[in-house]
Design a protein around this motif. Structure first.
Motif, PDB file in Angstrom:
ATOM      1  N   GLY A  47       0.531  -0.965   0.236  1.00 26.77           N
ATOM      2  CA  GLY A  47      -0.366   0.399   0.022  1.00 26.77           C
ATOM      3  C   GLY A  47       0.836   1.515  -0.158  1.00 26.77           C
ATOM      4  O   GLY A  47       0.792   2.326  -0.624  1.00 26.77           O
ATOM      5  N   LEU A  48       1.761   1.486   0.653  1.00 26.16           N
ATOM      6  CA  LEU A  48       3.220   3.036   0.905  1.00 26.16           C
ATOM      7  C   LEU A  48       3.723   2.304  -0.329  1.00 26.16           C
ATOM      8  O   LEU A  48       3.484   4.242  -0.866  1.00 26.16           O
ATOM      9  CB  LEU A  48       4.209   1.935   2.201  1.00 26.16           C
ATOM     10  N   ARG A  49       4.248   1.449  -0.919  1.00 25.62           N
ATOM     11  CA  ARG A  49       4.528   2.001  -1.876  1.00 25.62           C
ATOM     12  C   ARG A  49       3.606   2.190  -3.488  1.00 25.62           C
ATOM     13  O   ARG A  49       4.114   3.030  -4.096  1.00 25.62           O
ATOM     14  CB  ARG A  49       5.821   0.427  -2.889  1.00 25.62           C
ATOM     15  N   ARG A  50       2.411   1.782  -3.867  1.00 32.25           N
ATOM     16  CA  ARG A  50       1.867   2.421  -4.131  1.00 32.25           C
ATOM     17  C   ARG A  50       0.979   3.855  -4.386  1.00 32.25           C
ATOM     18  O   ARG A  50       0.715   4.475  -4.905  1.00 32.25           O
ATOM     19  CB  ARG A  50       0.022   1.262  -4.125  1.00 32.25           C
ATOM     20  N   LEU A  51       1.167   4.395  -2.474  1.00 34.09           N
ATOM     21  CA  LEU A  51       1.098   5.635  -2.915  1.00 34.09           C
ATOM     22  C   LEU A  51       2.097   6.214  -3.196  1.00 34.09           C
ATOM     23  O   LEU A  51       2.132   7.149  -3.316  1.00 34.09           O
ATOM     24  CB  LEU A  51       0.676   5.823  -0.725  1.00 34.09           C
ATOM     25  N   ALA A  52       3.772   5.839  -2.794  1.00 33.54           N
ATOM     26  CA  ALA A  52       4.881   6.464  -3.715  1.00 33.54           C
ATOM     27  C   ALA A  52       4.571   6.909  -4.574  1.00 33.54           C
ATOM     28  O   ALA A  52       5.334   7.515  -5.216  1.00 33.54           O
ATOM     29  CB  ALA A  52       6.191   5.652  -3.130  1.00 33.54           C
ATOM     30  N   PHE A  53       4.294   6.018  -5.134  1.00 34.70           N
ATOM     31  CA  PHE A  53       3.447   6.060  -6.832  1.00 34.70           C
ATOM     32  C   PHE A  53       3.027   6.812  -7.366  1.00 34.70           C
ATOM     33  O   PHE A  53       3.218   7.457  -8.402  1.00 34.70           O
ATOM     34  CB  PHE A  53       3.367   4.477  -7.270  1.00 34.70           C
ATOM     35  N   ILE A  54       2.052   6.754  -6.363  1.00 33.91           N
ATOM     36  CA  ILE A  54       0.911   8.195  -7.091  1.00 33.91           C
ATOM     37  C   ILE A  54       1.419   9.831  -6.474  1.00 33.91           C
ATOM     38  O   ILE A  54       1.639  10.064  -7.257  1.00 33.91           O
ATOM     39  CB  ILE A  54      -0.925   7.464  -6.182  1.00 33.91           C
TER      40      ILE A  54
END
Lengths: 141, 141
Positions: A47-54
């Motif tokens: 979830g954290l990586r997805r947010l960083a991507f965004i």
DNA sequence: CTACATCCTCTAGCGACTAGAGGAGCAAGC
DNA sequence: GCTTGCTCCTCTAGTCGCTAGAGGATGTAG
């Protein structure tokens, strides 16, 4: 490295504010995360990586709709990357145009500020140039 | 040169759309113009100049609140122009910062697009760079 | 006299958040 | 246990600068 992260944790680590994370969830950019007994969201590293991507994509100026597409591509890596490449190229062109436009505005502002004689407004270049577009040497707009 | 201009006339001559002109009036950027018997707004050359001023300022990226101040200064030309000069200078700094930021983004986007091998997404640089900020060489953001 | 363009007011929507109200949960110190 | 204070929850509404659309009145050209 904690495995259960609160929304505050991911906010700190990603640099995205807490209400913005909830907003991303609301518009479907982030999936609804599981909740604790006390109804609090918790996230994992994915979830954290997805947010960083965004976040990174937003910093690069991609619109939410483009990010939606990029995320879908990321989720299915068997797809050809032409789509992602196209989105990036379109954004690059936008950025180049925006830079060109801003350079022209910069030049115009510099003339305005430079020529201001710090006297009365009656002969102030700032007001004058704004009032009469013909006085500005650029035809970009 | 007509002396009584309809809202459509000033829209055409200034390049500002009709609903936008009404919006400017609503928020108090433009004074309420007189009306014809049939309740239609009509403008004179002064109104047209004020609208052209607003348009040019908006094109230069000034916010409505800044334009409000600039218009007030224009209406009272006995004031020192330090205020107008300050607004323009502040805007110049903003523009310079925005350009610097966009140049960095441009470089990053170019790397992404350049390195995309047009293969599978598994090794697509666009997705990869977005997913891992550490892979981008700039530390501007 | 009939089309049709233009005008009017009003409300609601856009994108991408941000702010605030009002309340519940949780961790630490006493 | 109890209180303090931080974080979390949901919900609604506001930001900025327009833009779109409904539903109706008015003006103009053929």
């Amino acid at each position: 490295m904690k495995s259960e992260l609160t929304i505050g944790d991911v906010a700190r680590e990603s640099g995205v504010k807490v209400p913005t994370i909830r907003y991303y969830e609301q518009i479907g950019l982030l999936p609804e995360p599981p909740r604790t007994d006390g109804n609090r969201r918790f996230y994992d590293q994915k979830g954290l990586r997805r947010l960083a991507f965004i976040r990174h994509a937003r910093e690069l100026g991609f619109e939410v709709s483009a990010i939606r597409t990029l995320l879908a591509l990321q989720d299915d890596p068997t797809q050809p990357c032409a789509t992602a490449d196209g989105i990036a190229k379109a954004r690059l062109i936008e950025v180049e145009q925006r830079i060109a436009s801003l350079m022209a505005l910069k030049a115009e502002l510099e003339v305005m500020v430079e020529e201001c004689r710090h006297g009365r407004l009656a002969e102030c270049r700032v007001i004058e140039v704004l009032a009469d577009h013909g006085k500005c040497m650029h035809d970009h707009h």
